[in-house]
Design an enzyme around this catalytic site. Structure first.
Site, PDB file in Angstrom:
ATOM      1  N   LEU A  32     -19.736  -5.727 -18.528  1.00  0.00           N
ATOM      2  CA  LEU A  32     -18.321  -5.651 -18.846  1.00  0.00           C
ATOM      3  C   LEU A  32     -17.548  -6.146 -17.635  1.00  0.00           C
ATOM      4  CD1 LEU A  32     -17.952  -2.112 -20.501  1.00  0.00           C
ATOM      5  CD2 LEU A  32     -18.011  -4.320 -21.668  1.00  0.00           C
ATOM      6  N   ASP A  33     -16.385  -6.756 -17.867  1.00  0.00           N
ATOM      7  CA  ASP A  33     -15.516  -7.131 -16.754  1.00  0.00           C
ATOM      8  C   ASP A  33     -15.223  -5.913 -15.887  1.00  0.00           C
ATOM      9  OD1 ASP A  33     -15.328  -9.711 -17.668  1.00  0.00           O
ATOM     10  OD2 ASP A  33     -13.326  -9.493 -18.521  1.00  0.00           O
ATOM     11  N   CYS A  34     -15.008  -6.149 -14.612  1.00  0.00           N
ATOM     12  CA  CYS A  34     -14.660  -5.071 -13.693  1.00  0.00           C
ATOM     13  C   CYS A  34     -13.447  -4.291 -14.197  1.00  0.00           C
ATOM     14  CB  CYS A  34     -14.381  -5.650 -12.309  1.00  0.00           C
ATOM     15  SG  CYS A  34     -13.926  -4.433 -11.052  1.00  0.00           S
TER      16      CYS A  34
END
Length: 211
Positions: free
Chosen positions: A52-54
């Protein structure tokens, strides 16, 4: 930020990634703290299956053996799992549901931003449904469910921007008052369904967003 474990057995883990925490280590000593490293402190055999994106929070599955890692990775590759996200977007779309199909690639001059490219971009598909009208900092917003069929980097964020309704708090694709309305990206992976890597049982995990 402590990890919340939704499920644990000898073959896999379902963890909730906090917003602002990397999925895997990045470049540089200051980017070594991540969900994977924290998971390995508790489960030394934990292996990353997807990311997942940060800036995105929500559910992630980690494998606990090479065999399970392969089985889970194939599920993601063949799109046999089901992922749903919840987001709050700027404004109010003129229809209750829809889909975005713009092909994407990295914007090399403005990395890590992604861009639409109909010649060189990779296929990307996102379906979306309206859940409710919202108001944040006095701004008209809409809560939506997002269903990515493909898994391109920043796919949901870019597709919502292309729709004309960027996700609130998105420091890459939102601007002005909709960027300043919240100090985090309002995007959360709230549902993950997959087949257990060894038993084949269909399993479903849910995580309501904090926003």
């Amino acid at each position: 930020m402590q990890l919340h474990c939704h499920y644990e057995d000898s073959e896999m883990l379902i963890l909730e990634k906090p917003q602002g925490l990397l999925s895997v280590p990045g470049r540089g000593e200051d980017k070594q703290d991540c969900l994977w490293v924290r998971a390995q402190q508790l489960w030394p055999d934990a292996l990353i299956v997807h990311r997942l994106d940060c800036a995105t929070s929500g559910l992630m599955v980690l494998a606990r053996s090479k065999e399970s890692h392969r089985a889970l990775s194939i599920q993601f590759q063949d799109r046999k799992n089901f992922k749903r996200y919840q987001a709050i977007i700027a404004g109010k779309p003129n229809r209750r549901s829809g889909s975005q199909h713009e092909p994407m690639r990295c914007d090399w001059d403005r990395r890590p931003l992604q861009m639409v490219d109909y010649q060189q971009g990779k296929a990307a598909t996102t379906f979306w449904d309206t859940l409710s009208d919202e108001s944040i900092a006095g701004l008209e917003c809409t809560r939506v469910s997002l269903y990515p069929i493909t898994g391109r980097s920043h796919q949901l964020r870019l597709h919502m921007q292309v729709l004309g309704h960027p996700i609130i708090g998105d420091n890459l694709y939102a601007e002005g008052e909709y960027l300043r309305a919240c100090d985090r990206l309002l995007l959360h992976a709230d549902l993950l369904e997959l087949f257990h890597p060894t038993t084949g049982e269909r399993m479903s995990f849910a995580s309501p967003p904090a926003f």
